[in-house]
Motif scaffolding. Structure first.
Motif, mmCIF file in Angstrom:
data_model
loop_
_atom_site.group_PDB
_atom_site.id
_atom_site.type_symbol
_atom_site.label_atom_id
_atom_site.label_comp_id
_atom_site.label_asym_id
_atom_site.label_seq_id
_atom_site.Cartn_x
_atom_site.Cartn_y
_atom_site.Cartn_z
ATOM 1 N N TYR A 122 0.802 -1.226 0.000
ATOM 2 C CA TYR A 122 0.000 0.000 0.000
ATOM 3 C C TYR A 122 0.839 1.282 0.000
ATOM 4 N N SER A 123 2.152 1.162 0.135
ATOM 5 C CA SER A 123 3.009 2.336 0.327
ATOM 6 C C SER A 123 3.512 2.918 -0.980
ATOM 7 N N ASP A 124 3.365 4.244 -1.090
ATOM 8 C CA ASP A 124 3.947 4.972 -2.211
ATOM 9 C C ASP A 124 5.354 5.451 -1.856
ATOM 10 N N VAL A 125 5.582 5.675 -0.575
ATOM 11 C CA VAL A 125 6.858 6.175 -0.069
ATOM 12 C C VAL A 125 7.213 5.351 1.155
ATOM 13 N N PHE A 126 8.485 4.987 1.266
ATOM 14 C CA PHE A 126 8.953 4.258 2.443
ATOM 15 C C PHE A 126 10.163 4.973 3.012
ATOM 16 N N ILE A 127 10.172 5.155 4.328
ATOM 17 C CA ILE A 127 11.303 5.730 5.036
ATOM 18 C C ILE A 127 11.739 4.690 6.060
ATOM 19 N N LYS A 128 12.958 4.219 5.894
ATOM 20 C CA LYS A 128 13.460 3.183 6.794
ATOM 21 C C LYS A 128 14.197 3.808 7.972
ATOM 22 N N ILE A 129 13.721 3.470 9.162
ATOM 23 C CA ILE A 129 14.461 3.758 10.387
ATOM 24 C C ILE A 129 15.126 2.419 10.749
ATOM 25 N N PRO A 130 16.430 2.296 10.524
ATOM 26 C CA PRO A 130 17.097 0.986 10.568
ATOM 27 C C PRO A 130 17.435 0.494 11.977
ATOM 28 N N VAL A 131 16.417 0.339 12.791
ATOM 29 C CA VAL A 131 16.644 -0.047 14.184
ATOM 30 C C VAL A 131 15.996 -1.384 14.494
ATOM 31 N N SER A 132 16.350 -1.921 15.616
ATOM 32 C CA SER A 132 15.823 -3.187 16.099
ATOM 33 C C SER A 132 14.316 -3.129 16.286
ATOM 34 N N THR A 133 13.628 -4.138 15.802
ATOM 35 C CA THR A 133 12.181 -4.251 15.981
ATOM 36 C C THR A 133 11.869 -5.605 16.609
ATOM 37 N N LYS A 134 10.593 -5.861 16.770
ATOM 38 C CA LYS A 134 10.191 -7.159 17.320
ATOM 39 C C LYS A 134 10.557 -8.298 16.380
ATOM 40 N N LEU A 135 10.862 -7.988 15.113
ATOM 41 C CA LEU A 135 11.221 -9.024 14.148
ATOM 42 C C LEU A 135 12.684 -9.446 14.245
ATOM 43 N N GLN A 136 13.532 -8.605 14.860
ATOM 44 C CA GLN A 136 14.965 -8.897 15.014
ATOM 45 C C GLN A 136 15.612 -9.280 13.678
ATOM 46 N N LEU A 137 15.496 -8.396 12.689
ATOM 47 C CA LEU A 137 16.058 -8.633 11.362
ATOM 48 C C LEU A 137 17.551 -8.329 11.342
ATOM 49 N N PRO A 138 18.289 -8.926 10.381
ATOM 50 C CA PRO A 138 19.723 -8.628 10.292
ATOM 51 C C PRO A 138 19.937 -7.162 9.886
ATOM 52 N N GLN A 139 21.084 -6.630 10.243
ATOM 53 C CA GLN A 139 21.511 -5.270 9.892
ATOM 54 C C GLN A 139 20.696 -4.179 10.583
ATOM 55 N N GLU A 140 19.962 -4.517 11.620
ATOM 56 C CA GLU A 140 19.262 -3.504 12.406
ATOM 57 C C GLU A 140 20.221 -2.954 13.457
ATOM 58 N N ILE A 141 20.061 -1.683 13.778
ATOM 59 C CA ILE A 141 20.839 -1.081 14.858
ATOM 60 C C ILE A 141 20.247 -1.586 16.165
ATOM 61 N N SER A 142 21.072 -2.261 16.936
ATOM 62 C CA SER A 142 20.564 -2.830 18.184
ATOM 63 C C SER A 142 20.462 -1.746 19.252
ATOM 64 N N VAL A 144 20.035 -0.966 23.682
ATOM 65 C CA VAL A 144 20.042 -1.425 25.070
ATOM 66 C C VAL A 144 18.721 -1.075 25.748
ATOM 67 N N GLN A 145 17.874 -0.308 25.049
ATOM 68 C CA GLN A 145 16.608 0.155 25.618
ATOM 69 C C GLN A 145 15.529 -0.926 25.489
ATOM 70 N N PRO A 146 14.505 -0.833 26.317
ATOM 71 C CA PRO A 146 13.447 -1.833 26.256
ATOM 72 C C PRO A 146 12.665 -1.786 24.942
ATOM 73 N N MET A 147 12.361 -2.954 24.458
ATOM 74 C CA MET A 147 11.460 -3.182 23.336
ATOM 75 C C MET A 147 11.835 -2.309 22.131
ATOM 76 N N THR A 148 10.926 -1.469 21.642
ATOM 77 C CA THR A 148 11.218 -0.677 20.429
ATOM 78 C C THR A 148 11.331 0.813 20.734
ATOM 79 N N SER A 149 11.851 1.138 21.904
ATOM 80 C CA SER A 149 12.006 2.547 22.285
ATOM 81 C C SER A 149 12.800 3.335 21.253
ATOM 82 N N LEU A 150 13.872 2.740 20.726
ATOM 83 C CA LEU A 150 14.713 3.461 19.766
ATOM 84 C C LEU A 150 13.928 3.817 18.507
ATOM 85 N N PHE A 151 13.040 2.948 18.056
ATOM 86 C CA PHE A 151 12.214 3.266 16.883
ATOM 87 C C PHE A 151 11.305 4.456 17.181
ATOM 88 N N GLU A 152 10.620 4.411 18.309
ATOM 89 C CA GLU A 152 9.671 5.480 18.655
ATOM 90 C C GLU A 152 10.378 6.819 18.834
#
Length: 185
Positions: A122-142, A144-152
């Motif tokens: 559904y996206s026309d535009v995507f902006i990647k914030i390359p941080v750790s998520t609940k999916l724990q994908l490779p190449q994410e910035i890890s 030390v904060q709880p859960m997805t605080s860094l994303f928010e």
């Protein structure tokens, strides 16, 4: 760990995160905001709280902003933009709203950590914030904060960055912004 150690850890993480966001993606979002008649925001949980702050700041700059579900939300049209905040791009409510927005011809911007997700449809535009998520994908910035605080946190600061870009682009007099600030306080 003491206060200063924790603060420095958070600042270091934010610096890494914000410095690894693609400038071209941000400019694309900036242009979409500029050309939209109205800008709608959808997310859940703490992501929604960050988006509400972004919406409020853009409203101070004269952008017509709405949070999906607010009681005074108008109809979305082909002239509008929906900004979706979802790190995983898989959150059910934002996906449903993005699909609905596309049915009305609106553009959709997804701010997330995972481009290869259901929201991509559904996206026309995507902006990647390359941080750790609940999916724990490779190449994410890890983090030390709880859960997805860094994303928010990164989402909020990305919004403030977009606002500053708008101020500079439109040569907005900062003292005049108080005219748009709530005054029933």
């Amino acid at each position: 760990m003491n206060y200063y150690d924790s603060t420095n850890s958070i600042i270091d993480e934010l610096s890494k995160s914000l410095n690894n966001i693609n400038d071209e993606e941000v400019v694309n979002l900036f242009n979409e905001i500029q050309k939209a008649d109205k800008v709608f925001f959808v997310g859940v949980g703490r992501v929604l709280l960050s988006l509400k702050s972004v919406a409020k700041r853009l409203a101070h700059l004269g952008v017509k902003t709405y949070i999906v579900g607010q009681v005074t939300e108008p109809a979305i049209t082909k002239d509008d933009l929906l900004i979706v905040g979802s790190g995983s791009g898989e959150s059910a409510f934002p996906l449903t709203i993005a699909k609905k927005a596309k049915q009305y011809g609106a553009n959709v911007a997804h701010i997330g950590a995972n481009k290869e997700c259901s929201m991509q449809t559904y996206s026309d535009v995507f902006i990647k914030i390359p941080v750790s998520t609940k999916l724990q994908l490779p190449q994410e910035i890890s983090s030390v904060q709880p859960m997805t605080s860094l994303f928010e946190q990164s989402l909020l600061l990305l919004g403030d960055t977009l606002a500053l870009m708008m101020v500079k682009d439109q040569n907005i007099d900062m003292t005049e912004l108080w005219e748009h600030h709530a005054n029933l306080e």
